[in-house]
Enzyme design. Structure first.
Site, PDB file in Angstrom:
ATOM      1  N   ASP A 118       0.856  -1.187   0.000  1.00  0.00           N
ATOM      2  CA  ASP A 118       0.000   0.000   0.000  1.00  0.00           C
ATOM      3  C   ASP A 118       0.893   1.239   0.000  1.00  0.00           C
ATOM      4  O   ASP A 118       1.731   1.403   0.895  1.00  0.00           O
ATOM      5  CB  ASP A 118      -0.873  -0.005   1.259  1.00  0.00           C
ATOM      6  CG  ASP A 118      -1.995   1.021   1.189  1.00  0.00           C
ATOM      7  OD1 ASP A 118      -1.794   2.088   0.574  1.00  0.00           O
ATOM      8  OD2 ASP A 118      -3.075   0.762   1.756  1.00  0.00           O
ATOM      9  N   LYS A 122      -0.784   9.850   1.063  1.00  0.00           N
ATOM     10  CA  LYS A 122      -0.889  11.095   1.827  1.00  0.00           C
ATOM     11  C   LYS A 122       0.277  11.236   2.803  1.00  0.00           C
ATOM     12  O   LYS A 122       0.664  10.274   3.469  1.00  0.00           O
ATOM     13  CB  LYS A 122      -2.218  11.150   2.566  1.00  0.00           C
ATOM     14  CG  LYS A 122      -3.424  11.209   1.639  1.00  0.00           C
ATOM     15  CD  LYS A 122      -4.727  11.290   2.397  1.00  0.00           C
ATOM     16  CE  LYS A 122      -5.910  11.349   1.425  1.00  0.00           C
ATOM     17  NZ  LYS A 122      -7.214  11.401   2.137  1.00  0.00           N
ATOM     18  N   THR A 191       2.727 -11.326  -9.185  1.00  0.00           N
ATOM     19  CA  THR A 191       1.650 -11.320  -8.203  1.00  0.00           C
ATOM     20  C   THR A 191       0.332 -11.099  -8.941  1.00  0.00           C
ATOM     21  O   THR A 191       0.311 -10.826 -10.147  1.00  0.00           O
ATOM     22  CB  THR A 191       1.837 -10.187  -7.181  1.00  0.00           C
ATOM     23  OG1 THR A 191       1.517  -8.932  -7.800  1.00  0.00           O
ATOM     24  CG2 THR A 191       3.267 -10.129  -6.658  1.00  0.00           C
ATOM     25  N   TYR A 193      -1.689  -8.531  -8.567  1.00  0.00           N
ATOM     26  CA  TYR A 193      -1.704  -7.132  -8.999  1.00  0.00           C
ATOM     27  C   TYR A 193      -0.813  -6.928 -10.220  1.00  0.00           C
ATOM     28  O   TYR A 193      -1.169  -6.217 -11.160  1.00  0.00           O
ATOM     29  CB  TYR A 193      -1.232  -6.221  -7.868  1.00  0.00           C
ATOM     30  CG  TYR A 193      -2.272  -5.946  -6.810  1.00  0.00           C
ATOM     31  CD1 TYR A 193      -3.437  -5.247  -7.112  1.00  0.00           C
ATOM     32  CD2 TYR A 193      -2.078  -6.370  -5.505  1.00  0.00           C
ATOM     33  CE1 TYR A 193      -4.389  -4.986  -6.144  1.00  0.00           C
ATOM     34  CE2 TYR A 193      -3.026  -6.119  -4.523  1.00  0.00           C
ATOM     35  CZ  TYR A 193      -4.174  -5.421  -4.846  1.00  0.00           C
ATOM     36  OH  TYR A 193      -5.110  -5.171  -3.880  1.00  0.00           O
TER      37      TYR A 193
END
Length: 211
Positions: A118, A122, A191, A193
């Site tokens: 991840d 921010k 993977t 993703y």
């Protein structure tokens, strides 16, 4: 993406302790004994649904693989893949990566993989990024002197942040690849993703880092 609750997940985890190791803190320093051999131990943080770790364990049977996944609904998906593959060189841990030093002893890991972590884009979430310097300090402790960190991501911002973070920590960049699939590395295992993003023509970034 928020994962739907699976009411059967707890039962699955409890009935598959040969794959999802219970009480992993008690195994600190003896992971090779858990596998029953003296092969090197590789660790994937954020193992997702298990495609990478199963592919690696199949490709490299003389390496022991441990996958960490904090999401219960995801780790049971990975465990199902491991069960179906019938590979003895994989163990999964339902733990948080922040507890790494309580689970592994110094120099216990030969290689560490960060796959599509991840990016926490921010600024206020920087401390959650798996390449933030307190995490690097943990990796330095558990990796042996020849150990590497291998990072793959589709997120350019996270990749650039990680390169800077590794360098500032004093780690040595062995590889910086801005489009992994142009290289056609025969040892690369994709993977979930990675397969999805590369099919869309999106570049996959990879780096290898030594202590």
């Amino acid at each position: 993406m928020r994962q739907r609750n699976k009411p059967w997940a707890d039962e699955f985890i409890e009935s598959h302790t040969d794959i999802i190791v219970p009480e992993p803190l008690e195994k600190r320093g003896i992971w090779k004994e858990v596998f029953g051999n003296n092969n090197p131990v590789h660790l994937e943080i954020g193992t997702g649904k298990g495609q990478f770790i199963v592919g690696m364990a199949r490709k490299f049977p003389n390496i022991n693989f441990i996958g960490i996944e904090v999401a219960k609904t995801i780790i049971v998906r990975a465990a199902q893949k491991v069960k179906d593959a019938e590979l003895p060189n994989i163990k999964l841990l339902h733990v948080n990566a922040a507890d790494l030093l309580e689970i592994f002893a110094k120099d216990e890991i030969a290689q560490l993989y960060l796959n599509f972590s991840d990016p926490w884009p921010k600024k206020r979430h920087e401390k959650r990024r798996l390449t933030y310097h307190p995490f690097l300090k943990q990796y330095e402790q558990v990796l042996d002197s020849a150990g590497e960190i291998v990072l793959k991501t589709d997120n350019q911002g996270f990749f650039e942040y990680s390169l800077v973070s590794f360098s500032r920590y004093g780690m040595q960049l062995e590889e910086v690849n801005l489009d992994l699939h142009e290289v056609n590395d025969p040892d690369n295992v994709m993977t979930e993703y990675e397969k999805r993003f590369s099919a869309k023509g999106q570049p996959i970034y990879r780096c290898r880092v030594k202590l």
